[in-house]
Scaffold this motif. Structure first.
Motif: not given
Lengths: 178, 487
Positions: B270, B272, B342, B378-379, B397-398, B401, B403-406, B411-412
């Motif tokens: 990819n 890298r 990388g 974080t790679g 990669f991530e 965020f 948020v309050n989930t359903e 979660e973050s």
């Protein structure tokens, strides 16, 4: 001073109540009214969920590992074997080493429908008998001393539902006929 | 009647019966089904009337659905009408923009720096918009393209940036753009500000290519395997994006080009891992040959002037050659090198310039460079665009965020985190030209929230020597923060 304030306060309450009730609490016979029917409404709401997924972080190859036909050359390890097709006669150079797997969170947004109670307004005509006209008068409606109550009002000041065609609703707002 | 007549009649009856049987087979089957259904209805206590009622209800519901769908289609048509469309059916259009909001602080500056900045109070902290751009680009017919981008960060002083029309898929030239576009030297300038690792560009890169874009005509090419790419063109050195047009005696031409080679690119990984080098240069002819041309105003102001702020947003330029009297032409050559392993990237550039002056004045040599290393904690890696030989959009990669989930939990996401360090220097002091010598170290921390948004933090420690006069200069510390988004 305090007395003046009290008078102003009473007048304010009366005026507000008068406007809120628009005079007579019940419609006359033959007039149209709209009544509030309790309903369950559906409202759209955005919610979030978090999922996880594994992703691959591939290992890169150095330039000398990417050369074509590199069997046996420096930099190519044992995985570089012409019989496996990973290298040698292939055009791909040395096969890449194993990558690293990490788990990441993925935010998902979706729309859901939630139920919410509310009212819908329905227009209807007052047809039941007896229908009495509103009594003209003055009173302190805001203090529960209404002097203009029509005969078809119940004890709480709301309309007697029996006077409304097919009605089972509580609040009533008269609509003047043209 | 003959004997054949009854036979014919029988045959006709048989044929008719067969045809009738075939034709009625479907109806017969249906009638059996209906009979079964009626029997079932009868057995379950339902009548055909109930079935019809049910059917009617179903049809009514379908009518409602159709009506709703009609409304939805009508709304959709309105939405489509409300969307921005290009003025011509032969054109496509994409809208793009970016917002960069900055804070700059000057916690420590020496008196010499305060003097350069214009007073004893020294450089003042500032907050504001560094860039606020909005523009469109697209294709016209099958082989033409266009781009217009406005810069709104100047408040009342609106300027444009990219403004060009172009031909692509051309024989030999491949692509030609005509208009305001970046001159082809200095990797850090060719990299978009959306993807640059540090908040501001290095001394020498910005000084030799101030504001980067000029009115010109430039060809862009790339080899089929994308290992090589090149661009070359002719430009007018006079900035046009703030004035909009040139008046008489404006022409100060320059020829510039860049040849870049991505000699290593691991596509299977990819991208890298990659390696890049490039050489670029310009040969420019500023209007500095007569004293009268060295007035600081007018359309023919001498463009042989090289300057930059302290790699931060200060009020004044801290290194500045001023208008180089008698500049007849200047030649600049630049070298670039990028290695990416990388998450680790190493970058370096060096540029040197020789300004030829009219008889009686010594030629001037200015030069500088920078090196930096960046690393993703974080790679992730810095993507590379082989067609242009520049860095590309960073994808965490991530995403970040919170948020309050359903289900009620919180979660973050982490985003991508990158640290970087840069050493940059420039020497603009040469034979009577006291542009200043500058040296700085910048430490950077980048937090990529999404591919389109990030937060950057820079700490800069630097030194300026002999800027404008012997002994004028000093040390400084600067901090800078930027919030940015693009779309």
């Amino acid at each position: 001073m305090i007395r003046s304030l009290l008078i102003v306060g009473v007048l304010f309450v009366y005026t507000a109540d008068t406007f809120a009730n628009d005079g007579c609490c019940c419609p006359e016979c033959g007039t149209k009214t709209c009544i509030a029917k309790p309903v369950t409404k559906k409202v759209k709401k955005t919610v979030f969920n978090v999922e996880t997924k594994d992703i691959c972080i591939p290992k890169f190859r150095f330039p000398w590992q990417m050369k074509k036909n590199t069997v046996g050359t420096a930099g190519c390890d044992a995985s570089c074997d012409s019989s496996s097709g990973a290298c040698g006669s292939s055009e791909c150079g040395c096969a890449p080493k194993c990558g690293r797997v990490i788990t990441v969170k993925v935010l998902k947004k979706k729309s859901v429908e939630c139920e919410k109670c509310g009212y819908e307004w329905e227009i209807t005509t007052v047809e039941s008998v007896p229908c009495n006209s509103c009594q003209v008068g003055f009173g302190l409606g805001g203090l529960g001393l209404r002097g203009r109550a029509a005969a078809n009002c119940d004890s709480s000041g709301a309309c007697d539902s029996s006077y409304l065609q097919g009605s089972n609703a509580v609040p009533v707002i008269p609509i003047p006929t043209k | 009647m003959t004997v054949t007549s009854p036979l014919a009649a029988i045959l006709a009856i048989l044929v008719g019966f067969a045809a009738s049987t075939c034709a009625q087979e479907y109806n017969f089957a249906n009638s059996i089904n209906n009979s079964n259904a009626n029997f079932e209805s009868f057995a379950s206590g339902k009548s055909i009337v109930d079935d019809l009622k049910s059917l009617k209800e179903t049809l009514e519901k379908q009518d409602e659905t159709i009506a709703k769908n009609k409304d939805a289609i009508s709304d959709l048509k309105d939405d489509v009408k409300a969307k921005v469309n290009p003025g011509s059916s032969a054109a496509s259009m994409k809208i793009a923009g970016r917002v960069h909001a900055d804070y700059w602080g000057f916690p420590e500056t020496s008196p010499g720096i305060d003097a350069i900045e214009g007073g004893p109070a020294g450089p003042q902290d500032r907050i504001g918009f560094r860039r606020m751009r909005f523009g469109v680009r697209g294709d016209v017919t099958s082989n033409m393209e266009y781009r217009i981008e406005m810069e709104l960060a100047g408040g009342n002083n609106v300027e444009f940036r990219d403004a060009w029309i172009g031909f692509k898929e051309l024989p030999f030239f491949q692509k030609i753009l005509i208009g305001n576009q970046k001159r082809p030297y200095g990797l850090d300038h060719l990299n978009s500000s959306r993807f640059n690792v540090f908040l501001e560009r290095p001394f020498v890169i910005e000084s030799f290519n101030q504001d980067a874009r000029r009115l010109g005509i430039q060809s862009y090419g790339v080899s089929e395997d994308q290992a090589w790419n090149w661009r070359y063109g002719v430009f007018n050195q006079r900035l046009i994006q703030d004035e909009g047009n040139y008046s008489n005696e404006h022409l100060q031409p320059e020829f510039a080009s860049r040849l870049a080679n991505t000699y290593w690119y691991d596509e299977d990984a990819n991208g890298r891992g990659y390696g890049h080098w490039a050489v670029s240069g310009t040969w420019a002819f500023p209007d500095g040959s007569t004293p009268s041309d060295n007035g600081k105003t007018g359309p023919d102001v001498n463009e042989a002037r090289f300057r930059h702020r302290p790699e931060a947003r200060s009020g004044n330029r801290w290194i500045d050659t001023g208008l180089i009297d008698g500049a007849d032409n200047y030649r600049m050559i630049g070298l670039e090198k990028v290695l990416n392993f990388g998450p680790l990237q190493l970058v370096g550039e060096y540029q040197t310039m020789l300004v030829d002056r009219d008889a009686g004045a010594d030629n001037v040599n200015l030069h500088g460079g920078y090196v930096y290393a960046s690393y993703f904690l974080t790679g992730e890696h810095m993507p590379w665009e082989r067609k242009s030989g520049t860095v590309s959009r960073i994808k965490p990669f991530e995403n970040f965020f919170w948020v309050n989930t359903e289900d009620g939990t919180r979660e973050s996401g982490l985003g991508a985190w990158q640290v970087a360090a840069r050493y940059s220097w420039a020497d603009f002091n040469s034979v009577g030209i006291l542009g200043g010598e500058a040296e700085s170290v910048t430490l950077g921390l980048n937090w990529y929230w999404t591919p389109n948004a990030r937060m950057q933090f820079n700490y800069i420690h630097g030194t300026i020597i002999d800027s404008g006069a012997i002994g004028r200069g000093g040390d400084y510390d600067i901090i800078g923060t930027r919030f940015m988004i693009d779309f």
